[in-house]
Each structure stands twice: as C-alpha cells, then as structure tokens.
Scaffold this active site. Sequence first.
Site, PDB file in Angstrom:
ATOM      1  N   LYS A  54       9.407  15.628  -1.698  1.00 61.90           N
ATOM      2  CA  LYS A  54      10.401  14.709  -1.134  1.00 61.90           C
ATOM      3  C   LYS A  54      11.698  15.460  -0.813  1.00 61.90           C
ATOM      4  O   LYS A  54      12.320  15.238   0.223  1.00 61.90           O
ATOM      5  CB  LYS A  54      10.663  13.552  -2.113  1.00 61.90           C
ATOM      6  N   GLN A  98      11.208   8.244  -9.654  1.00 61.20           N
ATOM      7  CA  GLN A  98       9.793   8.625  -9.596  1.00 61.20           C
ATOM      8  C   GLN A  98       9.035   7.942 -10.739  1.00 61.20           C
ATOM      9  O   GLN A  98       9.407   8.072 -11.906  1.00 61.20           O
ATOM     10  CB  GLN A  98       9.665  10.159  -9.700  1.00 61.20           C
ATOM     11  N   ASP A 121      12.580   2.668  -1.621  1.00 63.30           N
ATOM     12  CA  ASP A 121      11.152   2.551  -1.942  1.00 63.30           C
ATOM     13  C   ASP A 121      10.641   1.134  -1.644  1.00 63.30           C
ATOM     14  O   ASP A 121       9.437   0.903  -1.592  1.00 63.30           O
ATOM     15  CB  ASP A 121      10.929   2.835  -3.441  1.00 63.30           C
TER      16      ASP A 121
END
Length: 291
Positions: A54, A98, A121
């Site tokens: 990422k 995460q 997200d």
Amino acid sequence: MAADLIDGKKLAADLRAEIAAGVAKLKAEKGVTPGLAVILVGDNPASVSYVTAKEKACAEAGMYSREIRLPAETPEADLLALIGELNADPAIHGILVQLPLPKGVSEKRVIDAIAAEKDVDGFTPVNVGKMLIGEECFLPCTPHGIVKLVQVTGMDLKGKHAVVIGRSNIVGKPVAVLLSRKDVNATVTMCHTGTKDLAAFTKTADVVVVAAGRPNTLTGDMLKPGAVVIDVGVNRVPDASKPKGYRLCGDADFASCSEVASAITPVPGGVGPMTITMLLWNTLEAACRAR
Ligand code: NAP
C-alpha cells in the site's frame, strides 16, 4: 472454451495512471497532496506485506503516506487515541487500520473510531449504511474493484443473474449490494454455507463472484457456459516445489472453470491489484472532498 483472462494488473495500472494524474492536478491547482495513514499493529507477515504494498502504491501515485507500526501489545485505548489524532490531522485524508488486529483489541471499536470522511476502506457503519441506501460514500475497496473487473469484460450486467458465494461484511455482502444497485442492475443471489445445492444457483449465473476462502469451492461443472468468474479467494496451498513451500490459489478451480467460462480472473493478478487501486481512488476522493 478457453476463457479470456481478466487482467487485474492491467486494469489496476490503467486506473493508477488516472489516479496519479488526479493527484498531480490537485497538487498543482489546490496545493493539496492526498495523505494516507496506515496503521499496522503487530507483525503478522501477510499484514506486513499488504502494508508495504500500500505504501509503495501511494508513493507511485504521488501521494503522501504515513505508516505507523505499533507493537502487538499496544492497548486499545492508545490505538483509539492515535485514530483521534489522525482524524484531526489536515495532512491525512484517509486512515486505514490493517486487519486483523491482535486479540484483546476490538476491531469494531477501532473501525468505528475512524471519521467517516477519512474511512477510505469504506468499513465504518456510516459508509456501509450510505452504500446500502445509495448515498455518496466511500465504497469498500475489494467489492468496488470486483464490479470494475466484471465491467471490463464488456458484459452489460443489466438484468443478468449474478451469484455471490460468501456473505462476509468485507466482500460478499457489499458485492451483492453493489451488483444489485440500479446503476448496475443485476439480479443477485447470495450463497453461503447454509445454501442447499450451490451448483443449482451457479449453473444459472451469468456472473459468479466466489469469496469463500476455500480452494475448489467453484468447479467448471457448476458453471453455465460463457459465465464470467471473479475469483476473490487467496489461499495458501502447500507446494514443496515452491521456494516458500506453498503456492497461492483462489476459490475457483482455475483449470476446469476456464474450460467453461468466457472470462475469469487469475489468482494472483486478478482481484488483488484492484483492492489497493480502489484504496488510492478513495484517498484521492477524500482529499478532493476535504477542500
Ligand atoms: P470469510 O469472512 O471467511 O467469509 C467466507 C464466506 O464464504 C462466508 O460467508 C461463508 O459462509 C462462505 N462460504 C465458505 N465456504 C463456502 C461454501 N463451501 N459454500 C458456500 N459458501 C461458503 O472470508 P472473506 O473475508 O469474505 O474472504 C473470502 C476470500 O477472499 C478469502 O480467501 C480472502 O483471503 C479473500 N480476500 C481477498 C481480497 C483481495 O484483495 N484479493 C480481499 C479480501 C478477501 P458462512 O457465512 O455461512 O460461514
């Protein structure tokens, strides 16, 4: 029939070029650099590699990324305080935590703490709710990427039957919602472990999205000829011939499915590259909205 490969890497590269152009334009016109904060708690090897990928993708798109690595024993209160600081930081437009988080830390409380306007997200209840009722929001990255992968085949999904195998909050349910929204207009069936005779559903599907987390959940004999298959699964299968002792495979049996399908995503190289791409997409969007 030998199915066409749906090249997620190529589609992702095309979209990333578009995103990088958008970043350059925002910098030049408004002096704003989109910023993404990625929080990693602990040292789960898969999570470390996702976070590294990422960061690299952010840098390539010209974005600012701030990686925050915390020890596995970090108290939940400290994590919540950090998210509070990032929520208030004007250099940060997107926050990603995460998953999975270490035991003892509530994923729900942590995700809920992210400001909806920085939830790139698309996991917070506000964004999930807005997606459900069709309001502007950050779409969850993997499901959004899946819809784009189907569309790149050229299939018009209007009135088509889409079968989604899996009902998780991060893949199955949101994919089913996105495919059934008016702009896509597919008729969607969602299957899970309680489904009796899975093949009876998949055999009538024009599109099958398989997100079960189990190899060989979908085989060629379960498909209608010409169907499009999107394989979301990422499974490690022991393989002594590989340096790492395993190989990656999806949830579909690629060999038999590609004999019957018209198009299929490979694993790796299908859905995976699109997930990070849609994260960049949302981060750029967040930075544009912030001004
Ligand atoms: P998950 O939370 O374990 O959910 C799996 C779903 O599949 C559940 O709803 C389960 O049903 C259903 N299922 C499992 N076996 C089935 C079967 N034999 N028949 C019908 N339904 C079945 O997994 P997830 O988080 O959605 O992820 C799914 C896969 O996608 C995993 O391999 C994951 O690693 C991968 N993934 C990839 C990406 C990417 O970017 N490439 C992103 C996210 C996830 P029940 O609800 O009844 O248990």
